[in-house]
Design a protein around this motif. Structure first.
Motif, PDB file in Angstrom:
ATOM      1  N   VAL A 194      -4.676  13.723   8.752  1.00  0.00           N
ATOM      2  CA  VAL A 194      -4.611  12.716   7.692  1.00  0.00           C
ATOM      3  C   VAL A 194      -3.339  11.904   7.841  1.00  0.00           C
ATOM      4  CG1 VAL A 194      -4.495  12.389   5.194  1.00  0.00           C
ATOM      5  CG2 VAL A 194      -6.019  14.099   6.147  1.00  0.00           C
ATOM      6  N   PHE A 217      -2.028  16.349  -0.826  1.00  0.00           N
ATOM      7  CA  PHE A 217      -2.901  15.320  -0.280  1.00  0.00           C
ATOM      8  C   PHE A 217      -2.225  13.953  -0.369  1.00  0.00           C
ATOM      9  CE2 PHE A 217      -6.240  12.145  -0.767  1.00  0.00           C
ATOM     10  CZ  PHE A 217      -6.963  12.381   0.380  1.00  0.00           C
ATOM     11  N   ARG A 218      -1.601  13.641  -1.523  1.00  0.00           N
ATOM     12  CA  ARG A 218      -0.956  12.342  -1.712  1.00  0.00           C
ATOM     13  C   ARG A 218       0.190  12.184  -0.726  1.00  0.00           C
ATOM     14  NH1 ARG A 218      -4.971  10.095  -3.867  1.00  0.00           N
ATOM     15  NH2 ARG A 218      -3.935   8.507  -2.608  1.00  0.00           N
ATOM     16  N   TRP A 272      -9.116   3.614   9.056  1.00  0.00           N
ATOM     17  CA  TRP A 272      -8.636   4.974   9.371  1.00  0.00           C
ATOM     18  C   TRP A 272      -8.707   5.852   8.120  1.00  0.00           C
ATOM     19  CZ3 TRP A 272      -4.493   1.193   9.976  1.00  0.00           C
ATOM     20  CH2 TRP A 272      -3.523   1.212   8.960  1.00  0.00           C
ATOM     21  N   GLN A 273      -8.566   7.141   8.330  1.00  0.00           N
ATOM     22  CA  GLN A 273      -8.734   8.133   7.223  1.00  0.00           C
ATOM     23  C   GLN A 273     -10.093   7.943   6.569  1.00  0.00           C
ATOM     24  OE1 GLN A 273      -5.239   7.340   4.838  1.00  0.00           O
ATOM     25  NE2 GLN A 273      -4.003   8.801   6.008  1.00  0.00           N
ATOM     26  N   GLU A 320      -7.820  15.634  -4.250  1.00  0.00           N
ATOM     27  CA  GLU A 320      -7.248  14.344  -3.839  1.00  0.00           C
ATOM     28  C   GLU A 320      -6.126  13.924  -4.783  1.00  0.00           C
ATOM     29  OE1 GLU A 320     -10.052  11.265  -3.070  1.00  0.00           O
ATOM     30  OE2 GLU A 320     -11.046  12.440  -1.489  1.00  0.00           O
ATOM     31  N   ASP A 346       0.292  13.535   2.263  1.00  0.00           N
ATOM     32  CA  ASP A 346      -0.310  13.181   3.571  1.00  0.00           C
ATOM     33  C   ASP A 346      -0.599  11.696   3.654  1.00  0.00           C
ATOM     34  OD1 ASP A 346      -0.157  15.700   4.504  1.00  0.00           O
ATOM     35  OD2 ASP A 346      -2.263  16.235   4.126  1.00  0.00           O
ATOM     36  N   ILE A 347      -1.215  11.176   2.579  1.00  0.00           N
ATOM     37  CA  ILE A 347      -1.570   9.743   2.608  1.00  0.00           C
ATOM     38  C   ILE A 347      -0.319   8.879   2.734  1.00  0.00           C
ATOM     39  CG2 ILE A 347      -2.651   7.867   1.281  1.00  0.00           C
ATOM     40  CD1 ILE A 347      -4.697   9.889   2.229  1.00  0.00           C
ATOM     41  N   ALA A 400       4.040   6.154   8.398  1.00  0.00           N
ATOM     42  CA  ALA A 400       3.931   6.164   9.876  1.00  0.00           C
ATOM     43  C   ALA A 400       3.469   4.814  10.395  1.00  0.00           C
ATOM     44  CB  ALA A 400       2.960   7.263  10.299  1.00  0.00           C
ATOM     45  N   SER A 445       1.072   9.023   6.121  1.00  0.00           N
ATOM     46  CA  SER A 445       0.327   8.170   7.089  1.00  0.00           C
ATOM     47  C   SER A 445       0.676   6.704   6.884  1.00  0.00           C
ATOM     48  CB  SER A 445      -1.178   8.411   6.923  1.00  0.00           C
ATOM     49  OG  SER A 445      -1.660   7.764   5.766  1.00  0.00           O
ATOM     50  N   ARG A 446       0.857   6.327   5.605  1.00  0.00           N
ATOM     51  CA  ARG A 446       1.246   4.937   5.326  1.00  0.00           C
ATOM     52  C   ARG A 446       2.598   4.615   5.933  1.00  0.00           C
ATOM     53  NH1 ARG A 446      -2.652   1.539   4.494  1.00  0.00           N
ATOM     54  NH2 ARG A 446      -4.082   2.166   2.860  1.00  0.00           N
ATOM     55  N   GLN A 475       0.831  -1.202   0.000  1.00  0.00           N
ATOM     56  CA  GLN A 475       0.000   0.000   0.000  1.00  0.00           C
ATOM     57  C   GLN A 475       0.868   1.255   0.000  1.00  0.00           C
ATOM     58  OE1 GLN A 475      -3.570   0.420  -0.069  1.00  0.00           O
ATOM     59  NE2 GLN A 475      -3.293  -1.677  -0.821  1.00  0.00           N
ATOM     60  N   LEU A 500      -9.650   7.629   2.771  1.00  0.00           N
ATOM     61  CA  LEU A 500      -8.972   8.552   1.869  1.00  0.00           C
ATOM     62  C   LEU A 500      -7.953   7.813   1.017  1.00  0.00           C
ATOM     63  CD1 LEU A 500      -8.405  11.614   4.222  1.00  0.00           C
ATOM     64  CD2 LEU A 500     -10.059  11.411   2.368  1.00  0.00           C
ATOM     65  N   ASN A 501      -7.358   6.761   1.605  1.00  0.00           N
ATOM     66  CA  ASN A 501      -6.355   6.010   0.862  1.00  0.00           C
ATOM     67  C   ASN A 501      -7.001   4.941  -0.010  1.00  0.00           C
ATOM     68  OD1 ASN A 501      -7.122   4.103   2.732  1.00  0.00           O
ATOM     69  ND2 ASN A 501      -5.225   4.231   3.918  1.00  0.00           N
ATOM     70  N   GLU A 520       1.158   4.077  -2.792  1.00  0.00           N
ATOM     71  CA  GLU A 520       0.989   5.511  -2.509  1.00  0.00           C
ATOM     72  C   GLU A 520       2.190   6.305  -3.009  1.00  0.00           C
ATOM     73  OE1 GLU A 520      -1.534   7.211  -1.652  1.00  0.00           O
ATOM     74  OE2 GLU A 520      -2.816   5.441  -1.278  1.00  0.00           O
ATOM     75  N   ASP A 540      -1.660  11.110  10.532  1.00  0.00           N
ATOM     76  CA  ASP A 540      -1.724  10.000  11.518  1.00  0.00           C
ATOM     77  C   ASP A 540      -3.160   9.478  11.636  1.00  0.00           C
ATOM     78  OD1 ASP A 540      -0.607  12.494  13.832  1.00  0.00           O
ATOM     79  OD2 ASP A 540      -2.634  12.233  12.977  1.00  0.00           O
ATOM     80  N   LYS A 541      -3.658   8.926  10.504  1.00  0.00           N
ATOM     81  CA  LYS A 541      -4.858   8.108  10.412  1.00  0.00           C
ATOM     82  C   LYS A 541      -6.131   8.889  10.649  1.00  0.00           C
ATOM     83  CE  LYS A 541      -2.185   4.154  12.116  1.00  0.00           C
ATOM     84  NZ  LYS A 541      -1.052   4.838  12.776  1.00  0.00           N
TER      85      LYS A 541
END
Lengths: 714, 168
Positions: B131, A83-84, B160-161, A78, A86-87, A93, A90-91, A53, B102-103, A57, B133-134
């Motif tokens: 966003v 935005f990408r 999440w998200q 998006e 951020d995603i 993290a 998060s991935r 994933q 979102l993902n 991303e 952190d989930k």
């Protein structure tokens, strides 16, 4: 007890089987739960997914950056790089935290990811505004690198997850095997329990069947016993069972009796003592008694009632067995009556017997004989006064008077022997003549009657004994006389014939020769005749002396003599007769005064001396010795002649007896006998010591004269 | 466990059906939309469906769950709106909801899961979720409180998200 132990063991085994069943079950379940937990969380698949994933991303972000670098504007926010980013952040993290972070650390990619994360965070400012071409291109390259790294990480995770899967599979296999093992344990335990259960059920059904059979049997027995009534009842004395035997006894049918109170059934059960016994039976005490009553027809009847407690199905019940014992009862009564009559008869007979016994005892007591009775073991039954008065009994036997002790009392009496000392049960029949005390003789006789009672009689036989002894001595004397006569005849025929023959032959010679005889020859012949005469005279003298002695006509005239002188004189005279003899003396210097009849003692000395010379052959040597010892004087005559055989020594003092070594030497057999009797008259004795072919030693002793006697003589 | 679960799901379903009519019309979102609920819902405030901004969601109620998660072995405190309250507000009538993140992560969650009272978390450990952190919304189950939730099937429902819910 054995059964208990067995059942205890069986219970233990069953418990053990159940416990192992539970343990097996527990282990299996625990292992399965472990598996279940592992299945529930499958981190590796998730890790792969997270990485791919993130990679995706990164690719999207790179693409967005490429578009931004191309100066494209984004209608959909998006699709915008910010935005990408951020995603993607998060991935990343997610990949850096938690269990997946640790996995990536193990794989050694987390430092690269952290670096990328930091770069992205720092690029935040660039992304917020409009991105210039150069920066976008640079960032895109970095993101492409990240994308490659993520791909490598995915590869590694798959590789690792496969290895883990292999390990996990082997673990599953192990769990499966273990489970199979535990399952087989479960099956075994279950099978064992099933078998036990089956057996238990079977045993229970068998026991039940047995119980049923027993019940049927007891019912059969109870209802078919017709000679005995059986009745069962509960604590309220309500009838529960009434068998046909009861019907016969009391003419009440079972269906009438069962369920009703016993007291209402029959007069018998209404009696107070019967009610008491029945009640006690239900309380646990058995009893037996008889009940005498009249039947409804008026006959006498006796019933025996046995009451027992019965504990059945948790209830305290009672059972009574009732039997008609009228016949036995009547017989017993009859027997009692007869017994009473018999007892009276016995008493009468006993009284009569006692009287007879008293009479008998009185008779025995008044008898002069001693009488005692003992039983076969030797215990005293009865003894009369004469027995108690008998000298040994009164001395020794007062205390314990068994037959053994009684007989031992008499053991020291003259006439007793070992049989009296050793007498033991069973006793033999005995008879003894015993000298109880001086001049009192008794006859002790032991007889058995009926093989059991032993009677002892003690009879005074003193009179009888005296007469017997007188008769015996008379008989002895008579026998002696006869013997003496026989010996005399034989002696005479030998000893008298020889001188008579000499006389006759000499007389015949003188007569035949007549004047032809010379003077010397005549003298010789006459001398022979004279010698024969002398010999005959001597024979006659000795016979007469013996006769005198027998008749007791010899008188003793004792006086005091000097024994030495007396003996020396005799020897002098003897030397004249037999000059060839060598007589030696060994006499004390002092006179040996003795108290005796000189004439008789001379005869004794002459006899001994002549014997010594006569039996010593051609050269006789005789030694005469006189000595004193204490109150007696001794004189011995020794020779070394033919001697006397040892077996004949005791007989040489018998009258007319001659030793076999003396045959061919003239003699009557009277001399020594006569001498010995003379010595006996003096209170002395001739002792002899002799050896065949070695010689003899004759010694006699006389009392030494005391002062008075000596003076008298003087 | 099984019986009360079925019973409460029935009650939830019934409750949803009755309460939805009494609800007021949903006002349009004023701030940035963070959640769009579409599908079988009674209330909508746009063509896309019922749209919520952060403020609208916060007015629907507050709930807190402290639990570990698949991605964290340390217990975290999550604060947010009960999912049930949100669904009730829009008058959701269905058996399941398709959650989209979102993902672009998509998963179908059966509405029976409301029995566990999951929340839409907006804060974790008192920190607003972004966003990165989930955030801004994270479906959180009380995983530590129910053993049955400690399962990969439920772990995958922790979306999440979260951005869209489509009631089916």
């Amino acid at each position: 007890m054995r059964l208990n132990l067995h059942s205890y063991k069986a219970a233990l085994v069953t418990l053990a089987a159940m416990a192992s069943l539970i343990v097996c079950l527990g282990f299996t379940v625990a292992r399965l739960f472990e598996l279940e937990r592992e299945f529930r969380t499958d981190a590796m698949y998730a890790n792969t997914w997270y990485v791919t994933q993130a990679q995706f991303e990164a690719a999207i972000f790179a693409e967005s950056l490429a578009r931004a670098a191309g100066g494209e504007t984004f209608a959909n926010p998006e699709h915008a790089p910010s935005f990408r980013a951020d995603i993607l952040i998060s991935r990343l993290a997610v990949l850096l935290e938690g269990p997946q972070g640790r996995t990536l650390e193990i794989l050694g990619v987390s430092s690269d990811l952290k670096q990328a994360y930091l770069q992205l965070t720092m690029a935040d400012d660039i992304l917020q505004g409009t991105i210039d071409h150069e920066a976008a291109t640079r960032l895109r390259e970095q993101i492409r690198d990240l994308s490659y790294k993520l791909r490598d990480a995915a590869n590694r995770i798959v590789w690792l997850s496969r290895e883990e899967a292999v390990a996990k599979r082997s673990n599953y296999l192990q769990v499966v095997f273990e489970s199979v093992a535990y399952l087989s344990g479960i099956v075994l335990c279950a099978a064992f329990l099933m078998v036990r259960l089956f057996k238990g059920v079977q045993e229970a059904s068998q026991a039940k069947q047995l119980l049923k059979q027993e019940q049927e049997l007891s019912d059969l027995v109870i209802s078919n016993i017709s000679n005995q009534g059986i009745v069962m009842f509960d604590g309220q004395l309500r009838c529960l069972l009434w068998n046909p035997g009861m019907e016969d006894l009391l003419t009440i049918k079972p269906d009438q009796a069962v369920g009703r109170r016993m007291q209402d059934l029959d007069r018998l059960f209404a009696k107070e003592d019967v009610v008491g016994a029945l009640t006690r039976a239900t309380e646990g005490t058995s009893s037996i008694f008889e009940d005498e009553s009249a039947t409804s027809e008026g006959h006498e009847r006796c019933l025996e009632i046995n009451c027992f407690p019965v504990f059945m199905a948790e209830r305290k019940l009672g059972i009574a067995f009732i039997r008609d014992v009228t016949e036995q009862w009547l017989a017993r009564k009859q027997a009692e009556r007869q017994n009473f009559d018999l007892e009276i008869k016995v008493l009468q007979r006993t009284a009569a017997l006692r009287q007879a016994e008293r009479r008998l005892i009185a008779a025995i007591n008044s008898a002069s004989e001693g009488f005692a009775a003992f039983d076969w073991t030797g215990k005293l039954l009865f003894a009369n006064d004469q027995i108690w008065a008998a000298a040994p009994v009164s001395l020794w036997c007062r205390e314990e008077m068994s037959l053994t002790a009684f007989l031992q009392c008499f053991a020291m009496c003259e006439g007793a022997d070992r049989r009296l000392v050793n007498a033991q049960s069973p006793f033999e029949e005995l008879e003894f003549d015993l000298l109880m005390k001086k001049d009192t003789w008794s006859r002790l006789s032991l007889t058995k009657a009926d093989g059991a009672t032993i009677f002892v009689r003690l009879t005074d036989i003193t009179g009888y004994k005296q007469v017997a002894r007188a008769l015996e001595s008379a008989l002895a004397r008579e026998r002696e006389t006869t013997n003496a006569y026989r010996s005399f005849v034989s002696m005479v025929s030998h000893q008298f014939r020889t001188p008579l023959a000499i006389l006759d032959s000499s007389a015949q010679r003188i007569l035949r020769r007549g004047a032809a005889m010379t003077e010397d020859e005549l003298v010789t012949r006459i001398q022979k005749i004279r010698n024969a005469g002398t010999r005959l005279t001597r024979l006659v003298d000795s016979v007469l002396n013996a006769a005198k002695l027998d008749a007791g006509t010899i008188e003793l005239n004792p006086a005091s003599y000097n024994l030495v002188d007396l003996v020396m004189d005799i020897c002098e005279r003897q030397k004249e007769v037999s000059a060839q003899a060598d007589i030696r003396f060994d006499v004390p210097d002092l006179p040996a005064r003795v108290y005796c009849d000189g004439m008789l003692i001379e005869q004794v000395v002459v006899n001994l001396l002549s014997n010594a010379i006569k039996y010593s052959g051609n050269t006789p040597v005789v030694e005469i010795k006189i000595w004193m010892d204490g109150s007696r004087a001794f004189c011995s005559v020794r020779d070394w002649g033919i001697g006397i055989p040892a077996d004949e020594l005791p007989k040489i003092f018998d009258r007319f007896y001659r030793a076999r070594t003396a045959s061919g030497i003239a003699g009557t057999g009277i001399g020594l006998n006569f001498a010995q009797r003379i010595m006996h008259l003096h209170g002395g004795e001739i002792q002899v010591e002799s050896y065949e072919a070695a010689g003899s030693l004759f010694t006699f002793d006389l009392p030494i004269a005391n002062a008075d006697q000596t003076q008298q003589a003087a | 466990m099984q019986r009360p679960a079925a019973f409460s799901s029935l009650l939830v379903f019934f409750g949803l059906a009755t309460l939805s009519h009494a609800a007021e019309p949903l006002p349009p979102a004023k701030g940035p939309v963070i959640l769009t609920i579409s599908g079988k819902v009674d209330q909508t405030n746009s063509a896309a469906g019922a749209q919520f901004d952060r403020e609208m969601l916060e007015t629907l109620g507050r709930a807190s769950i402290t639990t570990r998660s698949e991605v964290s072995s340390i217990p975290q405190v999550f604060d947010g709106v009960p999912l049930r309250a949100v669904l009730e507000r829009v008058g959701a009538k269905g058996n399941a909801m398709r959650a989209t993140a979102l993902n672009d992560y998509v998963i179908v969650i059966p509405l029976e899961d409301l029995q566990f009272d999951p929340i839409l978390a907006m804060r974790a450990d008192n920190r607003v979720l972004t966003v990165r952190d989930k955030g801004p919304l994270w479906i959180v189950y009380p995983r530590d409180a129910h053993k049955v939730l400690q399962d990969i099937r439920y772990d995958s429902r922790w979306v999440w998200q979260l951005s869209k819910l489509n009631i089916e």
